[in-house]
Design a protein around this motif. Sequence first.
Motif, PDB file in Angstrom:
ATOM      1  N   THR A 156      -1.008  17.943  -2.468  1.00 27.11           N
ATOM      2  CA  THR A 156      -1.901  17.531  -3.555  1.00 27.11           C
ATOM      3  C   THR A 156      -2.044  16.014  -3.596  1.00 27.11           C
ATOM      4  O   THR A 156      -3.136  15.489  -3.822  1.00 27.11           O
ATOM      5  N   ALA A 157      -0.944  15.307  -3.374  1.00 24.22           N
ATOM      6  CA  ALA A 157      -1.013  13.849  -3.331  1.00 24.22           C
ATOM      7  C   ALA A 157      -1.903  13.392  -2.180  1.00 24.22           C
ATOM      8  O   ALA A 157      -2.691  12.452  -2.308  1.00 24.22           O
ATOM      9  N   ALA A 158      -1.797  14.086  -1.050  1.00 23.62           N
ATOM     10  CA  ALA A 158      -2.622  13.740   0.106  1.00 23.62           C
ATOM     11  C   ALA A 158      -4.105  13.962  -0.189  1.00 23.62           C
ATOM     12  O   ALA A 158      -4.952  13.137   0.172  1.00 23.62           O
TER      13      ALA A 158
ATOM     14  N   ASP B 239       0.816  -1.213   0.000  1.00 19.10           N
ATOM     15  CA  ASP B 239       0.000   0.000   0.000  1.00 19.10           C
ATOM     16  C   ASP B 239       0.849   1.262   0.000  1.00 19.10           C
ATOM     17  O   ASP B 239       0.426   2.312  -0.477  1.00 19.10           O
ATOM     18  N   ASP B 240       2.086   1.163   0.527  1.00 16.18           N
ATOM     19  CA  ASP B 240       2.974   2.326   0.507  1.00 16.18           C
ATOM     20  C   ASP B 240       3.295   2.758  -0.918  1.00 16.18           C
ATOM     21  O   ASP B 240       3.590   3.934  -1.181  1.00 16.18           O
ATOM     22  N   LEU B 241       3.258   1.803  -1.842  1.00 15.58           N
ATOM     23  CA  LEU B 241       3.560   2.119  -3.238  1.00 15.58           C
ATOM     24  C   LEU B 241       2.544   3.104  -3.821  1.00 15.58           C
ATOM     25  O   LEU B 241       2.870   3.902  -4.694  1.00 15.58           O
ATOM     26  N   ARG B 242       1.298   3.033  -3.350  1.00 12.57           N
ATOM     27  CA  ARG B 242       0.264   3.941  -3.855  1.00 12.57           C
ATOM     28  C   ARG B 242       0.582   5.389  -3.477  1.00 12.57           C
ATOM     29  O   ARG B 242       0.248   6.323  -4.219  1.00 12.57           O
ATOM     30  N   TYR B 243       1.225   5.584  -2.331  1.00 15.84           N
ATOM     31  CA  TYR B 243       1.590   6.928  -1.897  1.00 15.84           C
ATOM     32  C   TYR B 243       2.711   7.481  -2.775  1.00 15.84           C
ATOM     33  O   TYR B 243       2.713   8.671  -3.127  1.00 15.84           O
ATOM     34  N   LEU B 244       3.653   6.633  -3.113  1.00 17.60           N
ATOM     35  CA  LEU B 244       4.715   7.055  -4.026  1.00 17.60           C
ATOM     36  C   LEU B 244       4.136   7.411  -5.388  1.00 17.60           C
ATOM     37  O   LEU B 244       4.513   8.416  -5.999  1.00 17.60           O
ATOM     38  N   LEU B 245       3.196   6.609  -5.870  1.00 18.89           N
ATOM     39  CA  LEU B 245       2.590   6.856  -7.173  1.00 18.89           C
ATOM     40  C   LEU B 245       1.826   8.173  -7.176  1.00 18.89           C
ATOM     41  O   LEU B 245       1.911   8.955  -8.130  1.00 18.89           O
TER      42      LEU B 245
ATOM     43  N   ASP C  20      -2.208   0.026  -8.526  1.00 21.32           N
ATOM     44  CA  ASP C  20      -3.261   1.047  -8.495  1.00 21.32           C
ATOM     45  C   ASP C  20      -4.358   0.731  -9.507  1.00 21.32           C
ATOM     46  O   ASP C  20      -5.554   0.852  -9.210  1.00 21.32           O
ATOM     47  N   GLU C  21      -3.958   0.307 -10.699  1.00 22.07           N
ATOM     48  CA  GLU C  21      -4.940  -0.017 -11.725  1.00 22.07           C
ATOM     49  C   GLU C  21      -5.737  -1.266 -11.358  1.00 22.07           C
ATOM     50  O   GLU C  21      -6.931  -1.371 -11.654  1.00 22.07           O
TER      51      GLU C  21
END
Length: 320
Positions: free
Chosen positions: A45-47, A29-35, A97-98
Amino acid sequence: MHPRSSDEDPAPQPAGSRHSVDPRRLRADDLRYLLALSRTGRLVTAADALGVDHTTVSRRIAALEKSVGLRLIERGRDGWTLTDIGRAVSEYARAIDEAVDRVADTVAGQDAPSLHGTVRVSAPDGFGTAVATPALVRVRRQHPQLQVELITATRQLALRPSGFDLALVIGVPSSSHLVTEHLTDYTLGLYASDDYLTRYGRPETVTELREHALIFYIESMLQVGDLDIEHHLPGMIPAFSSTNVFAQLEATQQGAGIGVLPAFLAQRTQLRRLLANEIDIRLPITLAVRREAVTHPAVRAVWAALRHEVAERAADLLPE
């Protein structure tokens, strides 16, 4: 322990700690934050896109960096950018994510996958308003769960660009971090109001043009070399200048002088084209996409919509 501000660097990893980490134990799930950060370039904006606080984004990316033992992001001129390894990691994160989006569509019983997330587009003021906006509206009608953001500014792109997924720029940017294509050319010409021509007369030659007030960009603040007035009308200095093309358009309509304006804007008004055979400036518009965003379905949908809009508006962009 105080939470990090939105501008603070995620915790750096010790140079010698790499041997003690096990990337297989990272939290997917941490990968989604990087993306999310790769798409926006900004923690806040990411938040917003993820529905969390910006400190959460910073903390989760710092945890991801600790898991892999490498820096994945670094501060750029206009926000955060991905390191080379960060871009590689984000490409794999995109598949996760997809997959989440496809699961959501399946659960919702949708026949065709819908597009989710946020796509940010950067474009010059005039082109962004008159051309990019209709394309973005069309995409939103087809995919109501998609969020689109348009940033308008007539500027060059940084060598390590951030803060957008797609950019429309005047000229040809040079950056290994971008995938580019020539989208279209567009015409600039000389325009004046009937009131101005009544008061000051109509120039019949380029030489006579020097006797008139010119309206264009502020040379000292211009960041786009292709718009340098010296390249197109040597020796002429604008009497009224603005960094905003709509201010130039308004000043021309108010009779402040002769405007050097995009045809696709001026043709919507009652302004008169002058010296069309002698002054016909053609500039290229390049579509640039950040490499880490190229394969994202929503980005590709916006890309296709921009191509379609340009094809539909060919007569406005390059009038005969």
